[in-house]
Design a protein around this motif. Structure first.
Motif, short mmCIF file in Angstrom:
data_model
loop_
_atom_site.label_atom_id
_atom_site.label_comp_id
_atom_site.label_asym_id
_atom_site.label_seq_id
_atom_site.Cartn_x
_atom_site.Cartn_y
_atom_site.Cartn_z
N ARG A 58 61.32 102.63 22.92
CA ARG A 58 62.63 102.79 23.56
C ARG A 58 63.29 104.04 22.98
O ARG A 58 63.24 104.28 21.78
N MET A 59 63.92 104.83 23.85
CA MET A 59 64.65 106.01 23.43
C MET A 59 66.14 105.72 23.42
O MET A 59 66.70 105.25 24.40
N ALA A 60 66.79 105.98 22.29
CA ALA A 60 68.26 105.97 22.24
C ALA A 60 68.72 107.29 22.86
O ALA A 60 68.88 108.29 22.17
N HIS A 61 68.94 107.26 24.17
CA HIS A 61 69.11 108.48 24.97
C HIS A 61 70.60 108.77 25.11
O HIS A 61 71.25 108.37 26.09
N TRP A 62 71.14 109.49 24.13
CA TRP A 62 72.58 109.74 24.12
C TRP A 62 72.96 111.08 24.77
O TRP A 62 74.15 111.36 24.95
#
Length: 324
Positions: free
Chosen positions: A38-42
């Motif tokens: 999972r990418m913490a896509h900020w």
């Protein structure tokens, strides 16, 4: 109870979340890991339109079209050195005007044994994104004179520098975006612990500014993290430590922390976290070869042995099963 990995990307605009996650999976595991990663896509918090799917990220070592380089390139080395000299002079004047003992005279105070001018100059070379080895080494003659400054002056200069050069770093520390960015990372960590991943090993990987965000989230809210990996991280730099929410330490719940940097990566200018982040036996610093154009690329870091090997050991045969 399968393992899970959460990625936290660094500065600048990025491709869509699923594209970036797949790119990092491929670099680290050689295959798309599906729900295991999972990418913490900020990035959308600061960049409303993502990069096109086939477009390289310049801060990840990719190239950009010449016309966009002209529009968006940071200041040249010469302009940055002029900026450094001016802001150093302003900070010294402010220091001299302060009451003696309030923060300590110039050359005293917490962390003041770190010369700032050389670091600022080197960050200027990064801002120019040199794609080859060379350039004046740290401490080379011709740059602004290094002076030892108290922490308040270093912090002021750091703030001016990132506003001048690294917009996302400025937005995180000084522009009010920090809380929202950390929320994205918290949500990614919570989601990684749901479903099949509940109770299984958890790996967190942070690149560049993403390593700072991941570190601060884990320091604020202790979580059981089997392996914390920082790549191209500036967490060892004194000026970064000056503006962290708390004093440097291994976050509670982190079992192992691996930090990888390339000696030519000027974001990770200080390459050793271990002396500052206790307990030291939990931290290992690794020097690796990052072959991206600016030696800072995330995918090139992920492909190195000291990063890949401990992650793959925790994941066992899961990556092989993803290809089946």
């Amino acid at each position: 109870m399968e393992p899970r990995i959460v990625y936290v990307h660094g500065d600048g605009n990025k491709p869509r979340e699923e594209v970036l996650t797949s790119q990092w999976d491929s670099a680290l595991f050689g295959v798309d890991m599906g729900s295991a990663s999972r990418m913490a896509h900020w990035a959308p918090l600061l960049h409303p339109e993502p990069l096109p799917d086939g477009r390289a990220d310049p801060l990840d070592g990719g190239a950009v079209p010449a016309e966009e380089t002209r529009e968006s390139a940071p200041a040249s080395v010469e302009a940055t050195e002029e900026f450094v000299a001016r802001t150093l002079a302003e900070a010294r004047a402010e220091t001299a005007g302060r009451a003696a003992g309030a923060e300590g005279a110039p050359g005293t105070g917490a962390g003041s044994d770190q010369p700032l001018a050389g670091w600022l100059r080197d960050m200027g070379y990064l801002a120019e994104a040199l794609a080859q080895d060379g350039g004046p080494p740290v401490g080379a003659p011709g740059g602004p004179e290094a002076r030892l400054l108290p922490s308040f002056a270093r912090t002021r200069l750091f703030r001016l520098l990132v506003e001048h050069t690294f917009k996302d770093v400025h937005a995180y520390f000084f522009g009010g975006a920090g809380a929202a960015i950390r929320d994205v990372v918290r949500q990614a960590l919570d989601q990684a612990r749901e479903g099949a991943g509940a109770g299984g090993p958890l790996v967190v990987v942070g690149h560049s500014l993403g390593s700072i965000v991941a570190y601060e989230v884990l320091a604020e809210e202790p979580r059981d993290v089997d392996l914390f990996v920082t790549i191209g991280s500036p967490l060892a730099i004194t000026e970064i430590q000056d503006v962290l929410a708390g004093p440097p330490a291994v976050p509670a719940g982190v079992a192992v922390w691996r930090n990888a940097s390339d000696l030519r990566d000027l974001v990770a200018l200080d390459h050793t976290l271990r002396p500052e982040y206790a307990p030291v036996h939990l931290v290992t610093d690794h020097l690796v070869l990052n072959t991206s154009g600016n030696h800072h690329g995330a995918r090139e870091y992920l492909a190195t042995g000291p990063v890949r090997e401990p992650v793959r050991a925790l994941f066992g045969g899961l990556a092989a099963r993803q290809t089946g």
